[in-house]
Design a protein around this motif. Structure first.
Motif, PDB file in Angstrom:
ATOM      1  N   ASP A  60       0.852  -1.282   0.069  1.00  0.00           N
ATOM      2  CA  ASP A  60       0.033   0.087   0.051  1.00  0.00           C
ATOM      3  C   ASP A  60       0.708   1.208   0.025  1.00  0.00           C
ATOM      4  O   ASP A  60       0.438   2.116   0.758  1.00  0.00           O
ATOM      5  N   GLN A  61       2.080   1.149  -0.902  1.00  0.00           N
ATOM      6  CA  GLN A  61       2.841   2.384  -1.307  1.00  0.00           C
ATOM      7  C   GLN A  61       3.863   2.883   0.008  1.00  0.00           C
ATOM      8  O   GLN A  61       4.398   3.787   0.075  1.00  0.00           O
ATOM      9  N   GLY A  62       4.142   1.905   0.950  1.00  0.00           N
ATOM     10  CA  GLY A  62       5.088   2.204   1.987  1.00  0.00           C
ATOM     11  C   GLY A  62       5.835   0.898   2.000  1.00  0.00           C
ATOM     12  O   GLY A  62       5.459  -0.087   1.802  1.00  0.00           O
ATOM     13  N   PHE A  63       7.218   1.234   2.114  1.00  0.00           N
ATOM     14  CA  PHE A  63       8.067   0.308   1.918  1.00  0.00           C
ATOM     15  C   PHE A  63       7.781  -0.734   3.134  1.00  0.00           C
ATOM     16  O   PHE A  63       7.648  -0.422   4.100  1.00  0.00           O
ATOM     17  N   ALA A  64       8.233  -2.144   2.805  1.00  0.00           N
ATOM     18  CA  ALA A  64       8.083  -3.170   3.778  1.00  0.00           C
ATOM     19  C   ALA A  64       9.315  -4.065   3.818  1.00  0.00           C
ATOM     20  O   ALA A  64      10.106  -3.947   2.763  1.00  0.00           O
ATOM     21  N   THR A  65       9.291  -4.821   4.863  1.00  0.00           N
ATOM     22  CA  THR A  65      10.349  -5.855   4.917  1.00  0.00           C
ATOM     23  C   THR A  65       9.826  -7.415   4.864  1.00  0.00           C
ATOM     24  O   THR A  65       8.467  -7.499   4.931  1.00  0.00           O
ATOM     25  N   SER A  66      10.476  -8.177   4.998  1.00  0.00           N
ATOM     26  CA  SER A  66      10.167  -9.470   4.702  1.00  0.00           C
ATOM     27  C   SER A  66       9.047 -10.009   6.014  1.00  0.00           C
ATOM     28  O   SER A  66       8.222 -10.890   5.878  1.00  0.00           O
ATOM     29  N   ALA A  67       9.310  -9.298   7.331  1.00  0.00           N
ATOM     30  CA  ALA A  67       8.532  -9.555   8.467  1.00  0.00           C
ATOM     31  C   ALA A  67       7.151  -8.678   8.246  1.00  0.00           C
ATOM     32  O   ALA A  67       6.330  -8.819   9.289  1.00  0.00           O
ATOM     33  N   THR A  68       7.032  -7.860   7.389  1.00  0.00           N
ATOM     34  CA  THR A  68       5.897  -7.103   7.409  1.00  0.00           C
ATOM     35  C   THR A  68       4.517  -7.753   7.067  1.00  0.00           C
ATOM     36  O   THR A  68       4.488  -8.683   6.426  1.00  0.00           O
ATOM     37  N   PRO A  69       3.684  -7.784   8.032  1.00  0.00           N
ATOM     38  CA  PRO A  69       2.461  -8.366   8.045  1.00  0.00           C
ATOM     39  C   PRO A  69       1.615  -7.759   6.952  1.00  0.00           C
ATOM     40  O   PRO A  69       1.557  -6.570   6.665  1.00  0.00           O
ATOM     41  N   LEU A  70       0.787  -8.835   6.458  1.00  0.00           N
ATOM     42  CA  LEU A  70      -0.261  -8.441   5.364  1.00  0.00           C
ATOM     43  C   LEU A  70      -1.557  -8.320   5.940  1.00  0.00           C
ATOM     44  O   LEU A  70      -2.422  -9.334   6.048  1.00  0.00           O
ATOM     45  N   ASN A  71      -2.084  -7.094   6.376  1.00  0.00           N
ATOM     46  CA  ASN A  71      -3.179  -7.063   7.082  1.00  0.00           C
ATOM     47  C   ASN A  71      -4.394  -6.427   5.942  1.00  0.00           C
ATOM     48  O   ASN A  71      -4.575  -5.079   5.767  1.00  0.00           O
ATOM     49  N   ASN A  72      -4.833  -7.275   5.102  1.00  0.00           N
ATOM     50  CA  ASN A  72      -5.620  -6.886   3.898  1.00  0.00           C
ATOM     51  C   ASN A  72      -5.183  -5.730   3.243  1.00  0.00           C
ATOM     52  O   ASN A  72      -5.869  -4.891   3.107  1.00  0.00           O
ATOM     53  N   PRO A  73      -3.949  -5.944   2.435  1.00  0.00           N
ATOM     54  CA  PRO A  73      -3.600  -4.793   1.660  1.00  0.00           C
ATOM     55  C   PRO A  73      -4.313  -4.671   0.426  1.00  0.00           C
ATOM     56  O   PRO A  73      -4.825  -5.754  -0.028  1.00  0.00           O
ATOM     57  N   ARG A  74      -4.166  -3.619  -0.198  1.00  0.00           N
ATOM     58  CA  ARG A  74      -4.794  -3.440  -1.564  1.00  0.00           C
ATOM     59  C   ARG A  74      -3.873  -3.666  -2.801  1.00  0.00           C
ATOM     60  O   ARG A  74      -4.162  -3.980  -3.779  1.00  0.00           O
TER      61      ARG A  74
END
Length: 85
Positions: A60-74
């Motif tokens: 959702d246009q924010g940098f993420a890491t491998s540990a970033t949770p996927l909380n219903n992304p678009r």
């Protein structure tokens, strides 16, 4: 969950498309799990995602890491590191 995947630069070339809309399995809850799942989808995905140090992810246009949770992304973007000049 339904999500739009966007691929850029050489990632797009290896995967063979610039975007796709997919329904993620319920057990895909982190970026790392997503990348593992995508790598198993096709030889192009596997090649593009083989060296995870060569790609960046935005959720959702924010940098993420491998540990970033996927909380219903678009939207999830997968791209190589960007360098300026």
């Amino acid at each position: 969950m339904m999500v739009q995947l966007l691929y850029f630069a050489w990632v797009r070339e290896m995967v063979g498309t610039d975007s796709e809309t997919i329904t993620l399995p319920a057990d895909i809850t982190t970026v790392a799990a997503l990348l593992d799942w995508l790598a198993a989808r096709s030889p192009g995905h596997a090649a593009a995602l083989a060296d995870r140090s060569r790609i960046r992810i935005a959720v959702d246009q924010g940098f993420a890491t491998s540990a970033t949770p996927l909380n219903n992304p678009r939207e999830i973007a997968i791209f190589p590191p960007v360098t300026g000049g």
